[in-house]
Design a protein around this motif. Structure first.
Motif, short mmCIF file in Angstrom:
data_model
loop_
_atom_site.label_atom_id
_atom_site.label_comp_id
_atom_site.label_asym_id
_atom_site.label_seq_id
_atom_site.Cartn_x
_atom_site.Cartn_y
_atom_site.Cartn_z
N GLU A 4 0.84 -1.21 0.00
CA GLU A 4 0.00 0.00 0.00
C GLU A 4 0.87 1.25 0.00
O GLU A 4 0.61 2.20 -0.75
N LEU A 5 1.90 1.25 0.81
CA LEU A 5 2.80 2.40 0.90
C LEU A 5 3.43 2.69 -0.47
O LEU A 5 3.43 3.84 -0.94
N ALA B 116 2.62 5.89 -3.01
CA ALA B 116 3.73 6.78 -3.38
C ALA B 116 3.87 6.88 -4.89
O ALA B 116 4.10 7.95 -5.45
N MET B 117 3.72 5.76 -5.58
CA MET B 117 3.91 5.73 -7.03
C MET B 117 2.70 6.25 -7.80
O MET B 117 2.83 6.68 -8.94
N SER B 118 1.51 6.19 -7.18
CA SER B 118 0.29 6.58 -7.90
C SER B 118 0.16 8.09 -8.07
O SER B 118 -0.61 8.56 -8.91
N GLY B 119 0.87 8.86 -7.27
CA GLY B 119 0.76 10.31 -7.33
C GLY B 119 -0.37 10.88 -6.48
O GLY B 119 -0.58 12.09 -6.44
N ARG B 120 -1.10 9.99 -5.78
CA ARG B 120 -2.20 10.48 -4.93
C ARG B 120 -1.67 11.27 -3.74
O ARG B 120 -2.33 12.19 -3.25
N LEU C 92 2.57 5.66 8.98
CA LEU C 92 1.86 6.29 10.09
C LEU C 92 1.76 7.79 9.90
O LEU C 92 0.72 8.41 10.17
N LYS C 93 2.82 8.40 9.40
CA LYS C 93 2.83 9.85 9.18
C LYS C 93 1.76 10.26 8.18
O LYS C 93 1.08 11.30 8.36
N HIS C 94 1.60 9.46 7.13
CA HIS C 94 0.65 9.81 6.07
C HIS C 94 -0.70 9.11 6.25
O HIS C 94 -1.53 9.13 5.34
N HIS C 95 -0.90 8.48 7.41
CA HIS C 95 -2.20 7.92 7.79
C HIS C 95 -2.74 6.93 6.76
O HIS C 95 -3.90 7.00 6.35
N LEU C 96 -1.91 6.00 6.34
CA LEU C 96 -2.35 4.99 5.40
C LEU C 96 -3.21 3.95 6.12
O LEU C 96 -2.98 3.61 7.27
N VAL C 97 -4.20 3.43 5.39
CA VAL C 97 -5.17 2.53 6.01
C VAL C 97 -4.50 1.27 6.54
O VAL C 97 -4.79 0.82 7.66
#
Length: 337
Positions: A18-19, A23-27, A52-57
């Motif tokens: 997911e990380l 990062a690669m998707s540009g979202r 954790l910093k970017h609050h990924l699910v």
């Protein structure tokens, strides 16, 4: 993606997938920059810190585990102090019992004997007071820490229902909101579901990078928030997909809202860094469906997605009908009023 992760020395863990994808998707442009700064063969702790910093699910469970571990440690420390305090209380009780026994056995004991007993009692009281004070301080510190953990848990919950790039609700939040409306409000008012695609965002990310995409998403999220009524709802449900829940509207009203959004998106101008007179534009296609008394959230989103798929072929707006493409389905193209 697995090959690319392997080339960067990133372990094939679900949360790393997911990380790396985000990062690669540009979202999430800032995540892309943070990940690139780690270089090749980054430590797993550093990758988890980014998630954790970017609050990924996928990292929400990791955050919950961390919070649980901290809470268990705090409770363990309090339990140890409480055990020690209870031991000091038992010691004090034993000293009192000893003193009372001496009085019963020898009411006229010498002053020196009483002085020795008083000293032991004083020392026992001192130890008990120290333990009670330490326990009180630990309780107070733990109360503050638990308040912080509560805040972290609330942020963790928001992470599960928020799109990190725009701050808008995500698909999970959309489904929960739609379920709540259908189950508890019983459609006292008509409800339209609009699923839209902002065409050009993916290409923008590929050609110009995350900074330009972040600027476009910021403009879109502001536009969409301002363009709906207070009780309506907007969510980002994909890289370039958004959904709107519009209350108390007819099918014609919903189509008019989608056409207005289409024009507003078309009017946006996204400036490119270092190019004063060069801008990027976006387009907007949408599928519209109306809720019926027996509708479910899955059914409504499927209908809107089906209408959107048809709308993409004409760059317009499509309304769902039982026989999509028949007389009951309307298409609005670029020049619709």
């Amino acid at each position: 993606m697995a090959q690319s992760m392997s080339a960067h020395g990133i372990a094939a863990l679900p949360r790393n997938y997911e990380l790396f994808y985000e990062a690669m998707s540009g979202r999430l442009p800032h995540l892309s920059q943070d990940l690139a700064s780690l270089g090749t063969n980054p430590a797993q702790d550093a990758l988890d810190a980014l998630g954790l910093k970017h609050h990924l699910v996928a990292h929400a469970a990791l955050a919950a585990d961390t919070i649980q571990a901290v809470a268990e440690e705090a409770l363990g420390d309090m339990a140890k102090l409480l055990k020690s305090a209870l031991a000091q209380k038992r010691t004090f009780k034993d000293e009192l019992d000893h003193f009372a026994g001496r009085l019963d056995a020898d009411p006229v004991a010498s002053l020196s004997d009483f002085a020795d007993d008083a000293r032991r009692l004083r020392e026992a009281i001192g130890r008990l007071t120290n333990e009670e004070g330490a326990l009180q301080r630990e309780f107070e510190a733990s109360a503050r820490r638990f308040a912080e953990l509560k805040s972290e848990l609330a942020e963790n919950a928001r992470t599960l229902t928020r799109d990190p790039a725009t701050g808008l609700p995500n698909r999970l939040a959309l489904t929960a909101k739609l379920d709540a409306i259908l189950e508890t409000e019983h459609l006292d008012q008509s409800l339209a579901v609009v699923v839209a695609s902002v065409e050009g965002l993916r290409q923008m990310a590929e050609q110009h990078g995350g900074t330009v995409t972040a600027k476009a998403l910021a403009k879109l999220s502001t536009l969409f928030r301002r363009s709906i009524k207070k009780n309506d709802f907007v969510a980002r449900i994909g890289q370039q997909e958004f959904a709107f829940l519009c209350r108390d509207v007819s099918a014609d009203n919903a189509e008019a809202i989608a056409r207005r959004l289409q024009q507003q998106v078309r009017d946006l101008r996204i400036a490119l860094p270092g190019r004063t007179h060069t801008v990027e534009t976006l387009s907007f296609t949408a599928g519209v469906t109306m809720a019926q008394p027996a509708s479910t959230s899955d059914e409504l989103l499927r209908q809107a997605d089906l209408a959107l798929s048809t709308a993409r072929s004409s760059s317009g707006i499509r309304s769902y009908s039982v026989i999509l493409g028949g007389d009951g389905a309307k298409t609005y193209g670029h020049h619709a009023a």
